[in-house]
Design an enzyme around this catalytic site. Sequence first.
Site, PDB file in Angstrom:
ATOM      1  N   ALA A 172       0.786  -1.236   0.000  1.00  0.00           N
ATOM      2  CA  ALA A 172       0.000   0.000   0.000  1.00  0.00           C
ATOM      3  C   ALA A 172       0.814   1.280   0.000  1.00  0.00           C
ATOM      4  O   ALA A 172       0.307   2.327  -0.392  1.00  0.00           O
ATOM      5  CB  ALA A 172      -0.958   0.012   1.195  1.00  0.00           C
ATOM      6  N   GLY A 211       0.472   5.128  -0.295  1.00  0.00           N
ATOM      7  CA  GLY A 211      -0.929   5.275   0.070  1.00  0.00           C
ATOM      8  C   GLY A 211      -1.858   5.872  -0.955  1.00  0.00           C
ATOM      9  O   GLY A 211      -3.064   5.983  -0.694  1.00  0.00           O
ATOM     10  N   LYS A 258      -2.997   4.780  -4.033  1.00  0.00           N
ATOM     11  CA  LYS A 258      -4.024   3.848  -4.513  1.00  0.00           C
ATOM     12  C   LYS A 258      -4.888   3.367  -3.359  1.00  0.00           C
ATOM     13  O   LYS A 258      -6.100   3.174  -3.520  1.00  0.00           O
ATOM     14  CB  LYS A 258      -3.369   2.664  -5.229  1.00  0.00           C
ATOM     15  CG  LYS A 258      -2.682   3.044  -6.539  1.00  0.00           C
ATOM     16  CD  LYS A 258      -2.145   1.810  -7.239  1.00  0.00           C
ATOM     17  CE  LYS A 258      -1.415   2.189  -8.516  1.00  0.00           C
ATOM     18  NZ  LYS A 258      -0.149   2.932  -8.246  1.00  0.00           N
ATOM     19  N   GLU A 261       1.620  -2.832   4.319  1.00  0.00           N
ATOM     20  CA  GLU A 261       2.880  -2.271   3.826  1.00  0.00           C
ATOM     21  C   GLU A 261       4.020  -2.862   4.654  1.00  0.00           C
ATOM     22  O   GLU A 261       3.923  -2.946   5.882  1.00  0.00           O
ATOM     23  CB  GLU A 261       2.868  -0.746   3.937  1.00  0.00           C
ATOM     24  CG  GLU A 261       4.189  -0.061   3.670  1.00  0.00           C
ATOM     25  CD  GLU A 261       4.820  -0.431   2.346  1.00  0.00           C
ATOM     26  OE1 GLU A 261       6.043  -0.686   2.319  1.00  0.00           O
ATOM     27  OE2 GLU A 261       4.095  -0.472   1.326  1.00  0.00           O
ATOM     28  N   ASP A 270       4.909  -8.450   5.789  1.00  0.00           N
ATOM     29  CA  ASP A 270       5.422  -8.930   4.514  1.00  0.00           C
ATOM     30  C   ASP A 270       4.270  -9.452   3.667  1.00  0.00           C
ATOM     31  O   ASP A 270       3.619 -10.432   4.033  1.00  0.00           O
ATOM     32  CB  ASP A 270       6.450 -10.031   4.753  1.00  0.00           C
ATOM     33  CG  ASP A 270       7.211 -10.418   3.494  1.00  0.00           C
ATOM     34  OD1 ASP A 270       6.702 -10.171   2.379  1.00  0.00           O
ATOM     35  OD2 ASP A 270       8.323 -10.970   3.623  1.00  0.00           O
ATOM     36  N   ASP A 316       0.178  -3.686  -6.149  1.00  0.00           N
ATOM     37  CA  ASP A 316       0.938  -2.617  -6.805  1.00  0.00           C
ATOM     38  C   ASP A 316       2.397  -2.873  -6.460  1.00  0.00           C
ATOM     39  O   ASP A 316       2.939  -2.330  -5.511  1.00  0.00           O
ATOM     40  CB  ASP A 316       0.471  -1.254  -6.293  1.00  0.00           C
ATOM     41  CG  ASP A 316       1.180  -0.103  -6.981  1.00  0.00           C
ATOM     42  OD1 ASP A 316       1.785  -0.329  -8.039  1.00  0.00           O
ATOM     43  OD2 ASP A 316       1.128   1.024  -6.456  1.00  0.00           O
ATOM     44  N   CYS A 376       4.420   0.065 -12.242  1.00  0.00           N
ATOM     45  CA  CYS A 376       4.721   1.300 -12.962  1.00  0.00           C
ATOM     46  C   CYS A 376       5.963   1.055 -13.801  1.00  0.00           C
ATOM     47  O   CYS A 376       6.965   1.758 -13.695  1.00  0.00           O
ATOM     48  CB  CYS A 376       4.927   2.458 -11.999  1.00  0.00           C
ATOM     49  SG  CYS A 376       4.980   4.045 -12.874  1.00  0.00           S
TER      50      CYS A 376
END
Length: 502
Positions: free
Chosen positions: A307, A310, A312, A331, A359, A377, A430
């Site tokens: 996450a 933060g 998204k 996270e 994890d 992500d 990305c």
Amino acid sequence: MSAADDRRDASGRQRGAARSQGRTQRSAAAPSRRRRGSDPARTAAYDVLRSVDGSDAYANLVLPPLLRERRISGRDAAFATELAYGTLRLRGRYDAIIAQAANREVGTIDAPALDVLRLGVHQLLGMRVPAHAAVSETVGLAREQLGTGPSQFVNAVLRTVGRASSEEWQDRIAAAAGDDELGRLAVVQSHPLWVVRALREALVGNGRSADEIEALLAADNEAPRVTVVARPGLVDQEQVVEETEGAGLVGALARTAVVLTGGDPAALPSVRDGRAGVQDEGSQLVALALTEAPLDGPDERWLDLCAGPGGKAALLAAVAGERGARIVANEVQPHRSRLVEQALRAVPADAVEDVRTGDGRTLGADGPGSYDRVMVDAPCTGLGALRRRPEARWRRTPADLAALSALQRDLLVSALQAVRVGGVVAYVTCSPHLVETQLVVKDALRAAARTGTDVERLDTPAVVRGIAAGGVDLDDERTDVQLWPHVHGTDAMHLTLLRRTS
């Protein structure tokens, strides 16, 4: 240290005992013969470049607080931003120009002097700064930061650079690259050669023409406009546009996006209180696609597996709040978990089940079949966001891919365990690199199948088209979506939607 020990030769190298890079060094020249002080905007840009080089810092994290601390605002802040970011983007091109103008390899120039030269070349060839001002101001910066000797070297090189236009210099460095087309593109468009090759392969692997590579590289070198996300249920697009007082436009793709044509996004009330946030439109689009992907059964519990920081998670949580669903934001790094909490501060408490630190690779085994929608992500090379993080192209190497792709595969396998049968997983990076996108998905699906987890690929282009505000250029022959800066005006986000079937 004696005065003799602190002398520098004309190349910018210090004689005698070494001084730490980036430390301010005062000229011994008479006060009447040197500048009283450097321009604050140029000094800020220089300090950013030194931080990026000396401590592996990210420019987008260093520059904003530095500008605030030094009270640099308005046009000066915009100048410093373009100077720092533009210099980082075009560093490869400028180094080739400096090497020709100085008649020496840039590796033989002290790093602080080289950074000053890069800043000066960007003003001469990449910004609308009069040549005399670009040279004199940069020489003044060199004199203040490095001393008289290096400033003379900077002056000589910049005067040579200023004798030709940007187009003439690009022709010269292209000619020096010879007949190697990709080598020419690498130096002129300022990307490492391995990145140029990888991006061209990614274009072809996603059904696009290899001939688009130059347009893609050029798009990476364009400063992107800031895009704000209007988080549903907290603020709408029209309200954010009104807050911009004429400096905001509705986004072309995402129903939540507002593109700023100017101004500081932090000055918007909705951004200050967390109802909106800065987020690339492509990033918004892939998050919204997860919320609209068809699933079987209940739609009550969502997970953002990776996450931080933060953006998204906040968009997903806002949509979840509208639907009566809840989100768990996971996270692995504690400081990034705190950033997630900050991003979620405006979201109704009943829409956020938990922000946890752990994890993501073990979360699926710890709570199998617990979630209806899962966002992965994954950490990646960031080759899709080179417009925004220009230093990433110089920092990443092909060796990074092995570790990252293994992590990405493990995270996706964990997500496929965490989602329930009939639920949906969004795999996002990305980066358009095939190793981080298509190959990771194939490997993860094979690994999941070995554990008895069956998964089907959803028609991701159809989902994205269904939520896009306008027409979107996608390959209907594929089941995944790859966005591109030169085609969609977004970061190069990859999205694969998967539904667990057993």
